[in-house]
Design an enzyme around this catalytic site. Structure first.
Site, mmCIF file in Angstrom:
data_model
loop_
_atom_site.group_PDB
_atom_site.id
_atom_site.type_symbol
_atom_site.label_atom_id
_atom_site.label_comp_id
_atom_site.label_asym_id
_atom_site.label_seq_id
_atom_site.Cartn_x
_atom_site.Cartn_y
_atom_site.Cartn_z
ATOM 1 N N GLN A 76 0.544 -9.655 -5.603
ATOM 2 C CA GLN A 76 0.060 -11.045 -5.628
ATOM 3 C C GLN A 76 0.973 -11.988 -6.410
ATOM 4 O O GLN A 76 0.778 -13.199 -6.360
ATOM 5 C CB GLN A 76 -1.353 -11.106 -6.229
ATOM 6 C CG GLN A 76 -2.424 -10.479 -5.353
ATOM 7 C CD GLN A 76 -2.656 -11.234 -4.050
ATOM 8 O OE1 GLN A 76 -2.303 -12.404 -3.908
ATOM 9 N NE2 GLN A 76 -3.253 -10.561 -3.073
ATOM 10 N N THR A 126 0.844 -1.205 0.000
ATOM 11 C CA THR A 126 0.000 0.000 0.000
ATOM 12 C C THR A 126 0.873 1.247 0.000
ATOM 13 O O THR A 126 0.709 2.156 -0.823
ATOM 14 C CB THR A 126 -0.941 0.000 1.228
ATOM 15 O OG1 THR A 126 -1.756 -1.163 1.166
ATOM 16 C CG2 THR A 126 -1.816 1.242 1.263
ATOM 17 N N CYS A 153 -9.747 -6.618 1.941
ATOM 18 C CA CYS A 153 -10.133 -5.233 2.195
ATOM 19 C C CYS A 153 -11.617 -5.018 1.966
ATOM 20 O O CYS A 153 -12.218 -4.123 2.517
ATOM 21 C CB CYS A 153 -9.376 -4.291 1.274
ATOM 22 S SG CYS A 153 -7.673 -4.690 1.169
ATOM 23 N N THR A 196 13.565 5.099 10.494
ATOM 24 C CA THR A 196 14.443 4.003 10.897
ATOM 25 C C THR A 196 14.013 2.687 10.268
ATOM 26 O O THR A 196 12.826 2.336 10.291
ATOM 27 C CB THR A 196 14.427 3.870 12.440
ATOM 28 O OG1 THR A 196 14.837 5.122 12.982
ATOM 29 C CG2 THR A 196 15.338 2.761 12.929
ATOM 30 N N ASN A 245 -5.841 -9.634 -7.330
ATOM 31 C CA ASN A 245 -5.994 -10.230 -6.006
ATOM 32 C C ASN A 245 -7.322 -10.933 -5.793
ATOM 33 O O ASN A 245 -7.451 -11.767 -4.916
ATOM 34 C CB ASN A 245 -5.790 -9.180 -4.911
ATOM 35 C CG ASN A 245 -6.610 -7.942 -5.127
ATOM 36 O OD1 ASN A 245 -6.526 -7.307 -6.167
ATOM 37 N ND2 ASN A 245 -7.422 -7.583 -4.151
ATOM 38 N N ALA A 304 5.809 -8.368 1.760
ATOM 39 C CA ALA A 304 6.391 -9.654 2.182
ATOM 40 C C ALA A 304 5.347 -10.662 2.658
ATOM 41 O O ALA A 304 5.509 -11.865 2.467
ATOM 42 C CB ALA A 304 7.404 -9.416 3.301
ATOM 43 N N HIS A 305 4.257 -10.161 3.268
ATOM 44 C CA HIS A 305 3.310 -11.125 3.865
ATOM 45 C C HIS A 305 2.479 -11.863 2.817
ATOM 46 O O HIS A 305 1.687 -12.740 3.160
ATOM 47 C CB HIS A 305 2.393 -10.435 4.884
ATOM 48 C CG HIS A 305 1.346 -9.541 4.295
ATOM 49 N ND1 HIS A 305 0.041 -9.936 4.157
ATOM 50 C CD2 HIS A 305 1.408 -8.285 3.794
ATOM 51 C CE1 HIS A 305 -0.664 -8.947 3.614
ATOM 52 N NE2 HIS A 305 0.152 -7.931 3.392
HETATM 53 C C1 LIG Z 1 -2.755 -6.446 -5.597
HETATM 54 C C2 LIG Z 1 -2.538 -5.851 -4.238
HETATM 55 N N1 LIG Z 1 -1.945 -4.656 -4.121
HETATM 56 C C3 LIG Z 1 -1.707 -4.091 -2.937
HETATM 57 C C4 LIG Z 1 -2.078 -4.715 -1.768
HETATM 58 C C5 LIG Z 1 -1.797 -4.043 -0.457
HETATM 59 O O1 LIG Z 1 -0.864 -4.790 0.268
HETATM 60 P P1 LIG Z 1 -0.606 -4.454 1.814
HETATM 61 O O2 LIG Z 1 -1.936 -4.546 2.485
HETATM 62 O O3 LIG Z 1 0.339 -5.498 2.255
HETATM 63 O O4 LIG Z 1 -0.038 -3.096 1.891
HETATM 64 C C6 LIG Z 1 -2.708 -5.959 -1.832
HETATM 65 C C7 LIG Z 1 -3.182 -6.632 -0.607
HETATM 66 O O5 LIG Z 1 -4.133 -7.390 -0.632
HETATM 67 C C8 LIG Z 1 -2.930 -6.557 -3.096
HETATM 68 O O6 LIG Z 1 -3.512 -7.746 -3.212
#
Ligand SMILES: Cc1ncc(COP(=O)(O)O)c(C=O)c1O
Length: 386
Positions: free
Chosen positions: A183, A76, A330, A244, A153, A205-206
Site C-alpha cells: 500500500q 501475494t 479480499c 518466463t 490496507n 504494480a496495480h
Molecule cells: C497490504 C497488502 N499486502 C498484500 C496485498 C496483495 O496484493 P496482490 O493482491 O496484488 O497480490 C494487498 C492487496 O490488497 C495489500 O493491500
C-alpha cells in the site's frame, strides 16, 4: 451508462495512461516478441533489454540496485516467497507478525506455524499501529523473521519501519525484517539505503498505477543469503522465481514506478487536498473515524469510517453511485466484520446499526468526485431515516 465514482484505490488503482501505452507498445513491437531468457537471437536480447531497463526503474523507486529486484505476479506471491523462503528448512523458526496484516502475510505465517514454526501475532494499538516496543519484546533466541506491513490496507495506519528495523538489528542483526509495502510503494518515499534495516520489501504494480498481475520483492544482500526458492523449474530471477518473465507487464510496472517517483510529492499533496475535502463535506453525516486521522499516523489516501444509522448491505444498496469498500477487497465478499477493525477495536463489537466503509483515492480522483460522493451519501442516509 454513468460509471460509479471510483473511490477504491486501496483495492486497485486505475492504470496510468503512460503505463498502459508502454504495455501496448511492448505487445505490438515485433522486435520484443522474444522470451527474455532466449540468449541465442536478437528477439531474446531485445526483450531482455526491455526487462533490464524496467528492473532499473523499479529498483530506483526504492533507491535499490537493479540486481536486488525479483519479479513475481504480485504482492501475494512475493509475501509467500519472503516468508516461506526464509523459514523453510529451519527447525522451529520463530516468526513475528501482527493481527492486522493482509491475509497474504497472515495466512502464510499461519501455514508455517502448522508446519512447525513458532508464531507470535502482535496486536496493534488503537490506531492500527504496531509499536517498535511490542516487536522488541517479542523477539526470542530462535526468531528468524519479523514480517510487518508499512501502510495498512484497511485503515491506512503507518508502522514506523525505520524504528522497528533499528530495534531489530540492535537486538539480533541475523533476524530478517520483511516489510509488506503493497500500500505504500510508489506513494510514500521508501529509500532502502537510508532506512536502518529492511531486508525484504514486497509490492504490487496495480496499487501504484501499473498493471495487475505483476509485482515483486527487493532483497538486501543479507536477505539473498536467507531466502531459498519455493518453486522450481527454471533459473529466472536467480532461481528464486522460475518461469518466463512477462515482458509487457514488467515494462508497464517500470513505467508506473518511474512516474510515481517523479510525481510522488504532487500525488501526496493532491491526496491531502482530497482528504481535507472529504472531512469538510462529511460534516453533515453521522460518522466516526475508525483510526486517528492525523496525517502522520495514517496514509491520507485511505480513510476508514463508521457511518451511524445504516447497516452495511443497506448502505451499499443506497450508495451505489459510488464504488467504495466495506473492508479490504479480499474481505468485502464476506459478511463478517473486518478482522483488522476487530483487532483495532480490541474485541469490542461495532454498533450493529452502523457500517464501516473504506474510502480510498489517488492521482485521478477529483475534488468534485469527493464532494459528489458525500452528497450521494447524505441522500442515502436521509432515504433510510425517512
Ligand atoms: C497490504 C497488502 N499486502 C498484500 C496485498 C496483495 O496484493 P496482490 O493482491 O496484488 O497480490 C494487498 C492487496 O490488497 C495489500 O493491500
Amino acid at each position: 451508462m454513468k460509471l460509479p465514482i471510483y473511490l477504491d484505490y486501496a483495492a486497485t488503482t486505475p492504470i496510468s495512461p503512460k503505463s498502459a501505452k508502454a504495455i501496448c507498445d511492448t505487445l505490438s513491437d515485433p522486435a520484443l516478441l522474444g522470451n527474455p531468457s532466449s540468449s541465442t537471437h536478437m528477439y531474446g536480447w531485445k526483450a531482455q533489454e526491455a526487462v533490464h531497463a524496467a528492473r532499473a526503474r523499479v529498483a530506483s523507486l526504492f533507491n535499490a540496485k537493479a540486481r536486488d529486484v525479483i519479479f513475481t505476479s504480485g504482492a501475494t506471491e512475493a509475501n509467500n516467497l519472503a516468508i516461506r523462503g526464509v523459514c523453510q528448512g529451519l527447525s522451529s523458526p520463530h516468526i513475528i507478525t501482527s493481527s492486522v496484516e493482509h491475509k497474504a502475510v497472515l495466512e502464510t505465517c499461519q501455514h508455517m506455524a502448522r508446519n512447525g514454526a513458532e508464531l507470535t501475532i502482535l496486536e496493534p494499538d488503537e490506531n492500527g499501529i504496531v509499536t517498535p516496543e511490542s516487536v522488541a519484546s517479542a523477539i526470542k533466541g530462535n526468531t528468524v523473521l519479523v514480517s510487518l506491513m508499512h501502510v495498512n490496507n484497511e485503515v491506512g495506519s503507518f508502522n514506523d519501519i525505520d524504528a522497528i528495523g533499528e530495534l531489530i538489528s540492535g537486538i539480533n542483526p541475523n533476524i530478517v525484517f520483511h516489510v509488506d509495502a503493497a500500500q505504500s510503494a510508489g506513494k510514500v518515499d521508501i529509500d532502502i539505503k537510508s532506512l536502518a534495516k529492511i531486508d525484504i520489501i514486497t509490492f504490487s504494480a496495480h496499487k501504484f498505477y501499473g498493471p495487475k498481475g505483476i509485482g515483486g520483492l527487493i532483497l538486501s544482500r543479507f536477505a539473498r543469503k536467507k531466502v531459498s526458492s519455493i518453486s522450481f523449474g527454471g533459473v529466472q530471477e536467480n532461481s528464486l522465481r522460475p518461469g518466463t518473465l512477462a515482458t509487457h507487464q514488467i515494462v508497464g510496472m517500470g513505467e508506473a514506478a518511474a512516474e510515481c517517483k517523479e510525481k510522488m510529492s504532487l500525488d501526496r499533496e493532491h491526496v491531502l487536498l482530497l482528504r481535507q475535502t472529504l472531512f469538510n463535506t462529511l460534516n453533515e453525516c453521522g460518522v466516526a473515524f475508525n483510526t486517528n486521522v492525523n496525517q502522520n499516523l495514517a496514509y491520507p489516501g485511505i480513510v476508514n469510517m463508521n457511518i451511524f444509522g445504516i447497516e452495511p448491505d443497506e448502505l451499499m444498496l443506497q450508495w451505489s453511485q459510488v464504488a467504495v469498500s466495506s473492508g479490504s477487497a479480499c474481505n468485502s465478499q464476506t459478511k463478517s466484520d473486518s478482522y483488522v477493525l476487530q483487532s483495532i477495536r480490541n474485541g469490542k463489537d461495532k454498533n450493529p446499526s452502523s457500517a464501516d466503509v473504506r474510502i480510498s483515492f489517488g492521482r485521478y480522483t477529483t475534488r468534485e468526485d469527493v464532494t459528489e460522493a458525500v452528497h450521494h451519501l447524505t441522500a442515502a442516509l436521509s432515504a433510510v431515516s425517512c
